[in-house]
Write an enzyme that holds these catalytic residues in place. Sequence first.
Site, PDB file in Angstrom:
ATOM      1  N   TYR A   1     -16.400  17.732 -14.481  1.00 29.29           N
ATOM      2  CA  TYR A   1     -16.879  16.322 -14.607  1.00 29.29           C
ATOM      3  C   TYR A   1     -17.905  15.759 -13.631  1.00 29.29           C
ATOM      4  O   TYR A   1     -17.737  16.170 -12.372  1.00 29.29           O
ATOM      5  CB  TYR A   1     -15.700  15.399 -14.437  1.00 29.29           C
ATOM      6  CG  TYR A   1     -16.014  13.712 -14.351  1.00 29.29           C
ATOM      7  CD1 TYR A   1     -16.339  13.228 -15.514  1.00 29.29           C
ATOM      8  CD2 TYR A   1     -15.923  12.967 -13.142  1.00 29.29           C
ATOM      9  CE1 TYR A   1     -16.699  11.753 -15.547  1.00 29.29           C
ATOM     10  CE2 TYR A   1     -16.343  11.587 -13.184  1.00 29.29           C
ATOM     11  CZ  TYR A   1     -16.708  10.895 -14.554  1.00 29.29           C
ATOM     12  OH  TYR A   1     -17.123   9.764 -14.444  1.00 29.29           O
TER      13      TYR A   1
ATOM     14  N   ASP B   1      -7.434  19.307 -13.524  1.00 29.62           N
ATOM     15  CA  ASP B   1      -7.733  18.095 -14.076  1.00 29.62           C
ATOM     16  C   ASP B   1      -7.569  18.125 -15.525  1.00 29.62           C
ATOM     17  O   ASP B   1      -7.998  18.801 -16.605  1.00 29.62           O
ATOM     18  CB  ASP B   1      -9.185  17.632 -13.871  1.00 29.62           C
ATOM     19  CG  ASP B   1      -9.709  16.321 -14.505  1.00 29.62           C
ATOM     20  OD1 ASP B   1      -9.051  15.781 -15.334  1.00 29.62           O
ATOM     21  OD2 ASP B   1     -10.700  15.795 -13.996  1.00 29.62           O
TER      22      ASP B   1
ATOM     23  N   ARG C   1       0.956  -1.069   0.034  1.00 34.93           N
ATOM     24  CA  ARG C   1      -0.062   0.004   0.135  1.00 34.93           C
ATOM     25  C   ARG C   1       0.746   1.423   0.111  1.00 34.93           C
ATOM     26  O   ARG C   1       0.659   2.351  -0.740  1.00 34.93           O
ATOM     27  CB  ARG C   1      -1.230   0.117   1.135  1.00 34.93           C
ATOM     28  CG  ARG C   1      -1.637   1.125   1.369  1.00 34.93           C
ATOM     29  CD  ARG C   1      -2.936   1.407   2.147  1.00 34.93           C
ATOM     30  NE  ARG C   1      -2.877   0.303   3.392  1.00 34.93           N
ATOM     31  CZ  ARG C   1      -2.504   0.593   4.656  1.00 34.93           C
ATOM     32  NH1 ARG C   1      -1.473   1.587   4.583  1.00 34.93           N
ATOM     33  NH2 ARG C   1      -2.198  -0.202   5.432  1.00 34.93           N
TER      34      ARG C   1
ATOM     35  N   LYS D   1      -9.173   7.175 -19.218  1.00 35.02           N
ATOM     36  CA  LYS D   1      -9.391   7.721 -20.431  1.00 35.02           C
ATOM     37  C   LYS D   1      -8.036   7.404 -21.559  1.00 35.02           C
ATOM     38  O   LYS D   1      -7.621   6.497 -21.636  1.00 35.02           O
ATOM     39  CB  LYS D   1     -10.044   9.080 -20.325  1.00 35.02           C
ATOM     40  CG  LYS D   1     -10.919   9.232 -19.138  1.00 35.02           C
ATOM     41  CD  LYS D   1     -12.380   8.572 -19.559  1.00 35.02           C
ATOM     42  CE  LYS D   1     -13.040   8.459 -18.089  1.00 35.02           C
ATOM     43  NZ  LYS D   1     -13.478   9.853 -17.652  1.00 35.02           N
TER      44      LYS D   1
HETATM   45  C1  LIG Z   1     -13.806   9.931 -16.144  1.00 34.19           C
HETATM   46  C2  LIG Z   1     -13.354  11.267 -15.443  1.00 34.19           C
HETATM   47  C3  LIG Z   1     -12.991  11.514 -14.149  1.00 34.19           C
HETATM   48  C4  LIG Z   1     -13.197  10.347 -13.203  1.00 34.19           C
HETATM   49  O1  LIG Z   1     -12.483   9.199 -13.491  1.00 34.19           O
HETATM   50  P1  LIG Z   1     -12.654   7.932 -13.101  1.00 34.19           P
HETATM   51  O2  LIG Z   1     -11.336   6.993 -13.723  1.00 34.19           O
HETATM   52  O3  LIG Z   1     -13.911   7.475 -13.884  1.00 34.19           O
HETATM   53  O4  LIG Z   1     -12.846   7.619 -11.854  1.00 34.19           O
HETATM   54  C5  LIG Z   1     -12.689  12.741 -13.736  1.00 34.19           C
HETATM   55  N1  LIG Z   1     -12.453  13.543 -14.538  1.00 34.19           N
HETATM   56  C6  LIG Z   1     -12.713  13.669 -15.726  1.00 34.19           C
HETATM   57  C7  LIG Z   1     -12.522  14.687 -16.725  1.00 34.19           C
HETATM   58  C8  LIG Z   1     -13.122  12.428 -16.453  1.00 34.19           C
HETATM   59  O5  LIG Z   1     -13.276  12.386 -17.655  1.00 34.19           O
END
Ligand SMILES: *Cc1c(COP(=O)(O)O)cnc(C)c1O
Length: 371
Positions: free
Chosen positions: A91, A163, A39, A188
């Site tokens: 998001y 982000d 961890r 993504k």
């Molecule tokens: C999908 C997404 C998230 C969340 O991520 P997960 O991997 O689904 O938990 C956060 N910010 C953006 C811009 C996203 O597209």
Amino acid sequence: MIHGGISRDEHTGAVSIPIHHASTFKQDGVGNFVYEYARTGNPTRHALEELIKDIEGGFKGYAFGSGMAAISAVMNLFKSGDHVILTDDVYGGSYRLMTKVLTKYNIEVSFVDTSNLAVVEAAIKENTKAIYIETPTNPLLKITDLKSISKLTRSHNLLMIVDNTFSTPYWQNPIEFGADIVLHSATKYLGGHSDVVAGLVVVNSESLATDLHFIQNSIGAILGPQDSWLLIRGIKTLAIRMEEIEENAKKVAKFLVEHSHVSKVYYPGFETHQGHSVHKIQARGFGGMISFDVGSNHKAEEVLKKVKYFTLAESLGAVESLISLPAKMTHASIPRERRLELGITDGLIRISVGLEDVEDLIEDLHFALAK
Ligand SMILES: *Cc1c(COP(=O)(O)O)cnc(C)c1O
């Protein structure tokens, strides 16, 4: 992306980092170890953390079990009574975390149009601790000027959090423009193959690194070794995927904007797109996300039914093109009135352009939009 981080195994010379399925590590005498407990640190995860640190140009990287786990860990830097300003169309999952979970701990949040600097400045209060940005945003691809925001965060002694999921470090490096923390849903583009859920954070100072590692180890929302390896593998081809997606997206966007059944197309690559000139300064490419309006929910659902190559699914950034209806899918939890205020209409379709032959993608949309 190929040679960053720890790109080979020093014991065997293997050019692919081993997947260390070990939960604990033998100590050479009490307290004498490189890794202690998985961890706290795992060699495969560490290789990924070094890699994302290198390609974002930060001080330290951390890998989490999902994008939301990464965002939650970052928000754990704040305490009861602190206030954070966020981009208004963040998001959906981030919106839910901020409004439904963190409010229980008395962390105050304001959602403002961060593309408008005066509005952001006006939202700063005595207890404001950070500004949290997405650029481009989802699904309208609104652009925020990173440099101006960083001037604001510097002068008010706030953290700047970005982000960077949509642009990826291949096109945009927010730390270069003054961000303190960059985070990703690595689910993504970084993973890129719709086969792993993961989150990454890069911080730009030793003190933030100490704090975030303490939080990561304390809350335990780490990424496992198998998924860490999948991400390293995905990142190796990030450049070539992003270049190809860029080419495809440009052509798809052009097709859509010329189509008589499409009333509006959102794509940062258009000179007419709001924030295009700002985006061009802070990013090297426009990405593969396009949103377009076909006028009504009924028409949008017809298009979604007819496409063959675009897969109807949430998520984005994969080798396969994806299509979705934000009002009924990713943004369904936002009340309709608020959605319309933001411009997320019932007929708005979002696509994530993949790596298929672009002529096939255009033909697919051509038939789906015909009636
Ligand atoms: C999908 C997404 C998230 C969340 O991520 P997960 O991997 O689904 O938990 C956060 N910010 C953006 C811009 C996203 O597209």
